[in-house]
Design an enzyme around this catalytic site. Structure first.
Site, short mmCIF file in Angstrom:
data_model
loop_
_atom_site.label_atom_id
_atom_site.label_comp_id
_atom_site.label_asym_id
_atom_site.label_seq_id
_atom_site.Cartn_x
_atom_site.Cartn_y
_atom_site.Cartn_z
N ASN A 220 0.86 -1.19 0.00
CA ASN A 220 0.00 0.00 0.00
C ASN A 220 0.89 1.24 0.00
O ASN A 220 2.12 1.13 0.01
CB ASN A 220 -0.96 -0.02 1.19
CG ASN A 220 -0.21 -0.10 2.50
OD1 ASN A 220 0.50 0.83 2.88
ND2 ASN A 220 -0.33 -1.23 3.19
N ASP A 289 -3.99 -6.52 4.93
CA ASP A 289 -4.93 -7.43 5.59
C ASP A 289 -4.81 -8.85 5.06
O ASP A 289 -5.08 -9.80 5.77
CB ASP A 289 -6.37 -6.93 5.38
CG ASP A 289 -6.60 -5.62 6.11
OD1 ASP A 289 -6.13 -5.51 7.25
OD2 ASP A 289 -7.20 -4.70 5.52
N LYS A 299 10.21 -15.39 -10.91
CA LYS A 299 9.24 -14.47 -11.52
C LYS A 299 8.24 -15.29 -12.36
O LYS A 299 8.65 -16.11 -13.19
CB LYS A 299 9.97 -13.48 -12.42
CG LYS A 299 9.02 -12.48 -13.05
CD LYS A 299 9.74 -11.53 -13.98
CE LYS A 299 8.71 -10.71 -14.75
NZ LYS A 299 9.31 -9.95 -15.83
N PHE A 337 -4.19 2.84 15.02
CA PHE A 337 -4.59 3.87 14.05
C PHE A 337 -5.77 3.33 13.24
O PHE A 337 -5.90 2.13 13.06
CB PHE A 337 -3.43 4.20 13.10
CG PHE A 337 -2.52 5.27 13.66
CD1 PHE A 337 -1.74 5.01 14.78
CD2 PHE A 337 -2.46 6.52 13.09
CE1 PHE A 337 -0.91 5.98 15.31
CE2 PHE A 337 -1.63 7.51 13.59
CZ PHE A 337 -0.85 7.24 14.70
N LYS A 351 -13.09 -0.11 16.69
CA LYS A 351 -11.73 -0.68 16.71
C LYS A 351 -11.12 -0.68 18.10
O LYS A 351 -10.29 -1.54 18.42
CB LYS A 351 -10.83 0.08 15.75
CG LYS A 351 -10.85 -0.57 14.41
CD LYS A 351 -10.01 0.05 13.38
CE LYS A 351 -10.59 -0.46 12.06
NZ LYS A 351 -10.29 0.33 10.94
N LYS A 355 -9.59 -4.22 18.91
CA LYS A 355 -8.12 -4.33 18.93
C LYS A 355 -7.58 -4.30 20.35
O LYS A 355 -6.36 -4.26 20.53
CB LYS A 355 -7.50 -3.17 18.14
CG LYS A 355 -8.10 -2.93 16.77
CD LYS A 355 -7.22 -3.49 15.70
CE LYS A 355 -7.82 -3.25 14.33
NZ LYS A 355 -7.13 -3.97 13.28
#
Ligand code: C5P
Length: 408
Positions: A220, A289, A299, A337, A351, A355
Protein backbone atom coordinates in the site's frame (compact mmCIF):
# COMPACT_ATOMS: atom_id res chain seq x y z
CA UNK A 1 22.03 24.43 33.13
CA UNK A 2 21.06 28.11 32.68
CA UNK A 3 17.76 29.12 34.19
CA UNK A 4 15.15 29.07 31.43
CA UNK A 5 13.11 32.22 30.92
CA UNK A 6 9.47 32.07 29.92
CA UNK A 7 7.49 35.15 28.95
CA UNK A 8 3.87 34.52 29.92
CA UNK A 9 1.30 36.53 27.93
CA UNK A 10 -2.12 37.02 29.52
CA UNK A 11 -4.97 38.19 27.28
CA UNK A 12 -8.43 39.41 28.23
CA UNK A 13 -10.63 36.37 28.73
CA UNK A 14 -12.36 34.95 31.78
CA UNK A 15 -9.65 32.25 32.02
CA UNK A 16 -7.05 34.97 32.75
CA UNK A 17 -7.16 34.02 36.45
CA UNK A 18 -5.69 30.62 35.52
CA UNK A 19 -2.54 32.35 34.29
CA UNK A 20 -1.59 32.85 37.93
CA UNK A 21 -1.58 29.05 38.41
CA UNK A 22 0.42 28.64 35.18
CA UNK A 23 2.95 31.16 36.44
CA UNK A 24 3.36 29.27 39.74
CA UNK A 25 3.57 25.84 38.07
CA UNK A 26 6.30 27.04 35.68
CA UNK A 27 8.23 28.51 38.60
CA UNK A 28 8.04 25.17 40.41
CA UNK A 29 9.97 23.71 37.48
CA UNK A 30 12.76 26.20 38.16
CA UNK A 31 11.72 28.50 35.30
CA UNK A 32 12.02 32.30 35.57
CA UNK A 33 8.64 33.76 34.52
CA UNK A 34 7.97 37.33 33.34
CA UNK A 35 4.44 38.40 32.57
CA UNK A 36 2.96 40.78 30.04
CA UNK A 37 -0.75 41.51 29.76
CA UNK A 38 -3.11 43.10 27.26
CA UNK A 39 -5.04 46.14 28.50
CA UNK A 40 -8.20 44.01 28.55
CA UNK A 41 -6.53 41.29 30.62
CA UNK A 42 -5.87 43.86 33.37
CA UNK A 43 -9.68 44.16 33.75
CA UNK A 44 -9.90 40.45 34.64
CA UNK A 45 -6.88 40.11 36.91
CA UNK A 46 -4.67 42.71 38.48
CA UNK A 47 -1.08 43.13 37.23
CA UNK A 48 -0.17 43.32 40.93
CA UNK A 49 -0.92 39.59 41.25
CA UNK A 50 1.72 38.81 38.64
CA UNK A 51 4.21 41.33 40.03
CA UNK A 52 3.94 39.53 43.38
CA UNK A 53 4.13 36.04 41.86
CA UNK A 54 6.87 36.64 39.31
CA UNK A 55 9.01 39.16 41.18
CA UNK A 56 9.25 41.22 37.96
CA UNK A 57 7.53 44.32 36.61
CA UNK A 58 4.45 43.53 34.56
CA UNK A 59 3.99 45.44 31.32
CA UNK A 60 0.96 45.97 29.15
CA UNK A 61 1.70 49.16 27.24
CA UNK A 62 4.20 49.32 24.42
CA UNK A 63 5.03 52.95 25.21
CA UNK A 64 4.61 53.14 28.99
CA UNK A 65 8.27 53.83 29.67
CA UNK A 66 9.81 56.47 27.35
CA UNK A 67 13.23 55.34 28.54
CA UNK A 68 12.54 51.85 27.15
CA UNK A 69 11.27 52.48 23.60
CA UNK A 70 11.90 48.96 22.32
CA UNK A 71 10.39 46.97 25.16
CA UNK A 72 8.89 44.28 22.86
CA UNK A 73 12.29 43.59 21.26
CA UNK A 74 14.01 43.38 24.64
CA UNK A 75 11.35 41.05 26.03
CA UNK A 76 11.47 38.80 22.94
CA UNK A 77 15.26 38.70 22.96
CA UNK A 78 15.42 37.91 26.66
CA UNK A 79 12.93 34.97 26.61
CA UNK A 80 13.49 31.31 25.70
CA UNK A 81 9.78 30.83 25.11
CA UNK A 82 6.66 32.99 24.78
CA UNK A 83 3.55 31.28 26.18
CA UNK A 84 0.25 33.11 25.63
CA UNK A 85 -2.32 31.52 27.95
CA UNK A 86 -5.15 32.24 27.69
CA UNK A 87 -5.02 33.49 24.12
CA UNK A 88 -8.22 35.18 22.92
CA UNK A 89 -9.61 34.83 19.39
CA UNK A 90 -8.57 38.44 18.83
CA UNK A 91 -4.93 37.90 19.81
CA UNK A 92 -4.79 34.68 17.75
CA UNK A 93 -6.10 36.61 14.73
CA UNK A 94 -3.49 39.33 15.22
CA UNK A 95 -0.67 36.79 15.47
CA UNK A 96 -1.91 34.86 12.42
CA UNK A 97 -1.92 38.08 10.43
CA UNK A 98 1.34 39.51 11.71
CA UNK A 99 -0.41 42.50 13.27
CA UNK A 100 1.74 44.32 15.84
CA UNK A 101 -0.44 47.05 17.35
CA UNK A 102 0.16 46.44 21.05
CA UNK A 103 2.87 45.05 23.33
CA UNK A 104 1.64 41.41 23.20
CA UNK A 105 1.28 41.12 19.41
CA UNK A 106 4.48 43.10 18.76
CA UNK A 107 6.40 40.80 21.10
CA UNK A 108 4.94 37.70 19.39
CA UNK A 109 6.11 39.03 16.02
CA UNK A 110 9.56 39.78 17.40
CA UNK A 111 10.10 36.32 18.96
CA UNK A 112 12.92 34.25 17.48
CA UNK A 113 12.36 31.54 20.12
CA UNK A 114 9.28 29.28 20.21
CA UNK A 115 5.79 30.68 20.72
CA UNK A 116 2.99 28.62 22.27
CA UNK A 117 -0.61 29.77 22.35
CA UNK A 118 -3.34 28.21 24.48
CA UNK A 119 -6.60 29.54 23.03
CA UNK A 120 -9.67 30.02 25.21
CA UNK A 121 -12.95 31.39 23.93
CA UNK A 122 -16.63 30.69 23.36
CA UNK A 123 -17.31 27.49 21.36
CA UNK A 124 -18.82 29.37 18.40
CA UNK A 125 -15.87 31.74 18.26
CA UNK A 126 -13.54 28.71 18.38
CA UNK A 127 -15.44 26.83 15.68
CA UNK A 128 -15.77 29.89 13.45
CA UNK A 129 -13.98 29.31 10.15
CA UNK A 130 -11.91 32.46 10.74
CA UNK A 131 -10.51 31.14 14.03
CA UNK A 132 -9.88 27.68 12.57
CA UNK A 133 -8.09 29.29 9.64
CA UNK A 134 -5.99 31.41 12.03
CA UNK A 135 -5.04 28.30 14.01
CA UNK A 136 -3.92 26.57 10.81
CA UNK A 137 -1.89 29.59 9.71
CA UNK A 138 -0.20 29.79 13.11
CA UNK A 139 0.55 26.08 13.07
CA UNK A 140 2.01 26.20 9.57
CA UNK A 141 4.33 28.97 10.78
CA UNK A 142 5.60 26.76 13.59
CA UNK A 143 3.61 28.31 16.43
CA UNK A 144 2.63 25.63 18.94
CA UNK A 145 -1.04 25.36 19.85
CA UNK A 146 -2.34 23.79 23.06
CA UNK A 147 -5.90 23.04 21.98
CA UNK A 148 -8.74 24.15 24.26
CA UNK A 149 -10.71 21.54 26.16
CA UNK A 150 -14.36 20.58 25.82
CA UNK A 151 -16.98 21.27 28.50
CA UNK A 152 -19.33 23.84 29.96
CA UNK A 153 -18.03 27.32 29.18
CA UNK A 154 -18.24 30.42 31.37
CA UNK A 155 -20.91 31.89 29.03
CA UNK A 156 -23.14 28.82 29.61
CA UNK A 157 -22.52 27.22 26.18
CA UNK A 158 -21.27 23.65 25.91
CA UNK A 159 -18.40 22.68 23.63
CA UNK A 160 -14.73 23.17 22.91
CA UNK A 161 -13.23 26.47 24.00
CA UNK A 162 -12.21 26.08 27.67
CA UNK A 163 -8.57 26.82 28.35
CA UNK A 164 -6.67 23.49 28.35
CA UNK A 165 -5.72 22.04 31.75
CA UNK A 166 -3.05 24.06 33.50
CA UNK A 167 -0.96 20.86 33.89
CA UNK A 168 -1.21 20.13 30.17
CA UNK A 169 -0.17 23.65 29.24
CA UNK A 170 2.76 23.60 31.63
CA UNK A 171 3.97 20.15 30.56
CA UNK A 172 3.68 21.14 26.88
CA UNK A 173 5.61 24.35 27.54
CA UNK A 174 8.36 22.57 29.42
CA UNK A 175 8.70 19.85 26.76
CA UNK A 176 9.13 22.57 24.08
CA UNK A 177 11.43 24.59 26.32
CA UNK A 178 13.70 21.71 27.24
CA UNK A 179 13.77 20.14 23.77
CA UNK A 180 15.22 23.34 22.27
CA UNK A 181 18.82 22.57 23.13
CA UNK A 182 18.84 18.93 24.12
CA UNK A 183 18.02 17.23 20.80
CA UNK A 184 21.52 15.77 20.61
CA UNK A 185 21.75 14.96 24.32
CA UNK A 186 21.23 11.23 24.82
CA UNK A 187 21.28 11.16 28.60
CA UNK A 188 18.34 11.89 30.86
CA UNK A 189 19.37 14.55 33.34
CA UNK A 190 16.20 15.62 35.05
CA UNK A 191 12.78 14.07 34.99
CA UNK A 192 11.20 17.29 33.77
CA UNK A 193 13.57 17.54 30.79
CA UNK A 194 12.34 14.26 29.31
CA UNK A 195 8.84 13.27 30.35
CA UNK A 196 9.21 9.81 28.72
CA UNK A 197 12.58 9.14 30.29
CA UNK A 198 12.94 5.48 31.30
CA UNK A 199 9.94 4.40 29.25
CA UNK A 200 10.12 1.79 26.50
CA UNK A 201 8.03 2.44 23.40
CA UNK A 202 7.35 0.07 20.53
CA UNK A 203 6.21 1.70 17.28
CA UNK A 204 5.21 0.00 14.03
CA UNK A 205 5.39 2.05 10.86
CA UNK A 206 5.20 1.97 7.08
CA UNK A 207 3.51 -0.57 4.82
CA UNK A 208 3.98 -4.32 4.72
CA UNK A 209 4.92 -6.02 1.45
CA UNK A 210 3.38 -9.43 0.75
CA UNK A 211 5.19 -11.20 -2.09
CA UNK A 212 3.38 -12.80 -5.03
CA UNK A 213 6.58 -13.83 -6.78
CA UNK A 214 10.20 -12.66 -7.04
CA UNK A 215 9.15 -9.23 -8.40
CA UNK A 216 5.46 -8.72 -7.65
CA UNK A 217 3.83 -7.97 -4.32
CA UNK A 218 0.73 -6.67 -2.54
CA UNK A 219 1.43 -3.48 -0.64
CA UNK A 220 0.00 0.00 0.00
CA UNK A 221 1.01 3.66 -0.22
CA UNK A 222 1.97 4.23 3.43
CA UNK A 223 5.04 6.52 3.58
CA UNK A 224 5.88 5.73 7.23
CA UNK A 225 6.03 9.49 7.99
CA UNK A 226 3.57 9.34 10.91
CA UNK A 227 5.25 6.40 12.67
CA UNK A 228 8.70 7.89 12.13
CA UNK A 229 7.52 11.26 13.51
CA UNK A 230 6.24 9.48 16.64
CA UNK A 231 9.54 7.60 16.99
CA UNK A 232 11.49 10.86 16.65
CA UNK A 233 9.31 12.68 19.16
CA UNK A 234 9.39 9.80 21.68
CA UNK A 235 13.17 9.64 21.40
CA UNK A 236 13.51 13.39 21.96
CA UNK A 237 11.27 13.10 25.01
CA UNK A 238 13.66 10.54 26.48
CA UNK A 239 12.06 7.17 25.66
CA UNK A 240 13.85 4.01 24.53
CA UNK A 241 12.29 3.44 21.13
CA UNK A 242 12.00 0.25 19.08
CA UNK A 243 10.75 1.05 15.58
CA UNK A 244 9.55 -1.96 13.57
CA UNK A 245 9.18 -0.70 10.03
CA UNK A 246 8.10 -1.93 6.63
CA UNK A 247 10.02 -0.62 3.61
CA UNK A 248 9.99 3.19 3.43
CA UNK A 249 12.20 5.80 1.79
CA UNK A 250 12.85 7.96 4.87
CA UNK A 251 15.68 7.67 7.39
CA UNK A 252 15.05 6.40 10.89
CA UNK A 253 15.50 9.03 13.63
CA UNK A 254 18.89 8.92 15.34
CA UNK A 255 19.10 6.71 18.40
CA UNK A 256 16.06 4.51 17.78
CA UNK A 257 16.37 0.75 17.55
CA UNK A 258 15.21 0.08 13.95
CA UNK A 259 14.00 -3.39 12.95
CA UNK A 260 13.31 -3.62 9.21
CA UNK A 261 10.66 -6.07 8.06
CA UNK A 262 8.76 -6.83 4.86
CA UNK A 263 5.71 -8.95 5.61
CA UNK A 264 2.98 -8.78 8.27
CA UNK A 265 4.13 -12.10 9.69
CA UNK A 266 7.69 -10.77 10.06
CA UNK A 267 6.31 -7.60 11.64
CA UNK A 268 4.34 -9.63 14.20
CA UNK A 269 7.27 -11.84 15.15
CA UNK A 270 9.62 -8.80 15.39
CA UNK A 271 7.13 -7.04 17.68
CA UNK A 272 6.52 -9.92 20.09
CA UNK A 273 9.56 -9.46 22.26
CA UNK A 274 9.68 -5.63 22.31
CA UNK A 275 5.94 -5.58 23.05
CA UNK A 276 6.30 -7.58 26.26
CA UNK A 277 9.00 -5.14 27.40
CA UNK A 278 7.17 -1.96 26.37
CA UNK A 279 5.28 0.56 28.48
CA UNK A 280 3.65 2.06 25.40
CA UNK A 281 2.99 0.46 22.01
CA UNK A 282 1.85 2.52 19.02
CA UNK A 283 0.73 0.48 16.01
CA UNK A 284 0.93 2.90 13.16
CA UNK A 285 1.87 0.51 10.33
CA UNK A 286 -0.49 0.04 7.39
CA UNK A 287 -0.45 -3.75 7.53
CA UNK A 288 -1.77 -5.62 4.48
CA UNK A 289 -4.93 -7.43 5.59
CA UNK A 290 -4.35 -10.29 3.15
CA UNK A 291 -1.37 -12.08 1.65
CA UNK A 292 -1.04 -14.54 -1.24
CA UNK A 293 -1.54 -18.11 -0.05
CA UNK A 294 1.38 -19.18 -2.19
CA UNK A 295 4.33 -17.00 -3.20
CA UNK A 296 6.84 -17.97 -5.87
CA UNK A 297 10.62 -17.55 -5.51
CA UNK A 298 10.92 -17.02 -9.27
CA UNK A 299 9.24 -14.47 -11.52
CA UNK A 300 5.95 -15.75 -12.89
CA UNK A 301 6.02 -15.46 -16.66
CA UNK A 302 3.26 -14.18 -18.89
CA UNK A 303 2.20 -16.91 -21.35
CA UNK A 304 3.57 -19.69 -19.11
CA UNK A 305 2.18 -18.90 -15.64
CA UNK A 306 -1.05 -17.21 -16.76
CA UNK A 307 -3.21 -19.29 -14.44
CA UNK A 308 -1.10 -18.52 -11.34
CA UNK A 309 -1.02 -14.84 -12.32
CA UNK A 310 -4.74 -14.47 -12.99
CA UNK A 311 -5.93 -16.20 -9.82
CA UNK A 312 -4.08 -15.28 -6.68
CA UNK A 313 -5.59 -16.98 -3.64
CA UNK A 314 -5.40 -14.74 -0.59
CA UNK A 315 -5.35 -15.60 3.11
CA UNK A 316 -5.77 -13.20 6.04
CA UNK A 317 -2.69 -11.82 7.75
CA UNK A 318 -2.49 -11.87 11.53
CA UNK A 319 -3.88 -8.71 13.14
CA UNK A 320 -0.71 -7.59 14.92
CA UNK A 321 -2.22 -5.12 17.36
CA UNK A 322 -5.19 -7.35 18.24
CA UNK A 323 -2.93 -10.37 18.76
CA UNK A 324 -0.46 -8.57 21.00
CA UNK A 325 -2.86 -6.27 22.86
CA UNK A 326 -5.02 -9.26 23.84
CA UNK A 327 -2.16 -10.14 26.22
CA UNK A 328 -1.35 -6.60 27.35
CA UNK A 329 -0.57 -5.79 30.97
CA UNK A 330 -2.74 -3.32 32.89
CA UNK A 331 0.11 -0.84 33.02
CA UNK A 332 0.70 -0.89 29.26
CA UNK A 333 -0.87 1.67 26.93
CA UNK A 334 -1.73 0.48 23.42
CA UNK A 335 -2.54 2.88 20.59
CA UNK A 336 -3.86 1.89 17.18
CA UNK A 337 -4.59 3.87 14.05
CA UNK A 338 -7.69 3.81 11.89
CA UNK A 339 -7.61 5.29 8.42
CA UNK A 340 -11.16 5.48 7.13
CA UNK A 341 -12.98 7.07 4.24
CA UNK A 342 -16.39 7.16 6.01
CA UNK A 343 -17.85 7.19 9.56
CA UNK A 344 -14.37 7.82 10.89
CA UNK A 345 -15.20 8.21 14.60
CA UNK A 346 -17.78 5.39 14.69
CA UNK A 347 -15.32 2.96 13.08
CA UNK A 348 -12.56 4.06 15.43
CA UNK A 349 -14.79 3.37 18.45
CA UNK A 350 -15.47 -0.14 17.21
CA UNK A 351 -11.73 -0.68 16.71
CA UNK A 352 -11.02 0.33 20.32
CA UNK A 353 -12.71 -2.86 21.48
CA UNK A 354 -11.83 -5.11 18.58
CA UNK A 355 -8.12 -4.33 18.93
CA UNK A 356 -8.02 -4.15 22.77
CA UNK A 357 -6.55 -0.64 22.37
CA UNK A 358 -6.61 2.21 24.88
CA UNK A 359 -6.73 4.82 22.15
CA UNK A 360 -7.36 4.89 18.41
CA UNK A 361 -5.99 7.69 16.28
CA UNK A 362 -8.64 8.14 13.63
CA UNK A 363 -8.04 9.91 10.37
CA UNK A 364 -9.98 10.38 7.20
CA UNK A 365 -8.18 9.25 4.09
CA UNK A 366 -8.82 10.63 0.62
CA UNK A 367 -8.87 14.21 -0.58
CA UNK A 368 -5.08 14.33 -0.34
CA UNK A 369 -5.05 13.62 3.43
CA UNK A 370 -3.11 10.95 5.36
CA UNK A 371 -0.97 8.76 3.05
CA UNK A 372 2.28 10.44 2.07
CA UNK A 373 1.38 13.92 3.39
CA UNK A 374 3.31 15.96 5.91
CA UNK A 375 0.06 17.18 7.49
CA UNK A 376 -2.96 15.29 8.76
CA UNK A 377 -6.22 15.88 10.58
CA UNK A 378 -6.76 13.30 13.32
CA UNK A 379 -8.99 12.53 16.28
CA UNK A 380 -7.87 10.77 19.44
CA UNK A 381 -10.65 8.34 20.35
CA UNK A 382 -10.71 6.79 23.82
CA UNK A 383 -13.43 5.03 25.79
CA UNK A 384 -14.75 8.32 27.23
CA UNK A 385 -13.55 11.06 24.93
CA UNK A 386 -13.00 12.16 21.34
CA UNK A 387 -10.41 14.90 20.85
CA UNK A 388 -10.43 16.17 17.26
CA UNK A 389 -7.42 18.21 16.22
CA UNK A 390 -7.37 20.58 13.29
CA UNK A 391 -4.95 20.05 10.38
CA UNK A 392 -1.38 20.04 11.68
CA UNK A 393 1.95 18.56 10.71
CA UNK A 394 2.79 15.01 11.69
CA UNK A 395 5.54 16.09 14.12
CA UNK A 396 2.98 18.13 16.07
CA UNK A 397 0.47 15.27 15.95
CA UNK A 398 3.18 13.00 17.35
CA UNK A 399 3.76 15.38 20.25
CA UNK A 400 0.04 15.65 21.00
CA UNK A 401 -0.37 11.89 20.71
CA UNK A 402 2.34 11.26 23.29
CA UNK A 403 0.79 13.91 25.60
CA UNK A 404 -2.50 12.04 25.31
CA UNK A 405 -0.84 8.67 25.96
CA UNK A 406 0.68 10.03 29.16
CA UNK A 407 -2.84 10.96 30.28
CA UNK A 408 -3.97 7.36 29.62
O1 C5P B 1 -8.36 -3.01 10.87
P1 C5P B 1 -7.50 -1.89 10.40
O2 C5P B 1 -6.44 -2.33 9.42
O3 C5P B 1 -8.24 -0.72 9.89
O4 C5P B 1 -6.77 -1.41 11.74
C1 C5P B 1 -5.77 -0.46 11.73
C2 C5P B 1 -4.93 -0.61 12.97
O5 C5P B 1 -4.61 -1.98 13.19
C3 C5P B 1 -3.59 0.08 12.83
O6 C5P B 1 -3.18 0.45 14.13
C4 C5P B 1 -2.70 -1.00 12.25
O7 C5P B 1 -1.32 -0.76 12.52
C5 C5P B 1 -3.23 -2.23 12.97
N1 C5P B 1 -3.16 -3.48 12.21
C6 C5P B 1 -2.35 -4.50 12.65
N2 C5P B 1 -2.34 -5.69 11.98
C7 C5P B 1 -3.11 -5.88 10.90
C8 C5P B 1 -3.94 -4.86 10.44
C9 C5P B 1 -3.94 -3.67 11.11
O8 C5P B 1 -1.65 -4.32 13.66
N3 C5P B 1 -3.07 -7.04 10.27
Amino acid sequence: MDVKKVLLGVTGGIAAYKSAEICRALQKKGIDVRVIMTENATRFISPLTFVALSGHDVHSDLFEDPKEPILHIDLARDSDLFLIAPCTANMLAKIANGIADDLMSSTALAMASPVIVAPAMNVHMYENAATQHNLCVCRQRGIHIVEPAQGRLACGDEGRGKLADVDDIVSYASSVLFSIDDASDETCKEEDDHDLCGMKILITAGPTVEPIDAVRSITNRSSGKMGYAIADCAKRRGADVVLVSGPVSIDAPAGVDLIKVETAEEMLSSCEDPFTQSDIAVFCAAVADLRPLKSFDRKLKKGIDDEALSTIDLVPNPDIIATLAAKKRDDQVVVGFAAETDDVIENAKQKLNAKHADMIVANKVGGGLAFGCDDDEVSFVTEDDVLSLPLMDKAQIADRLLDQVLKC
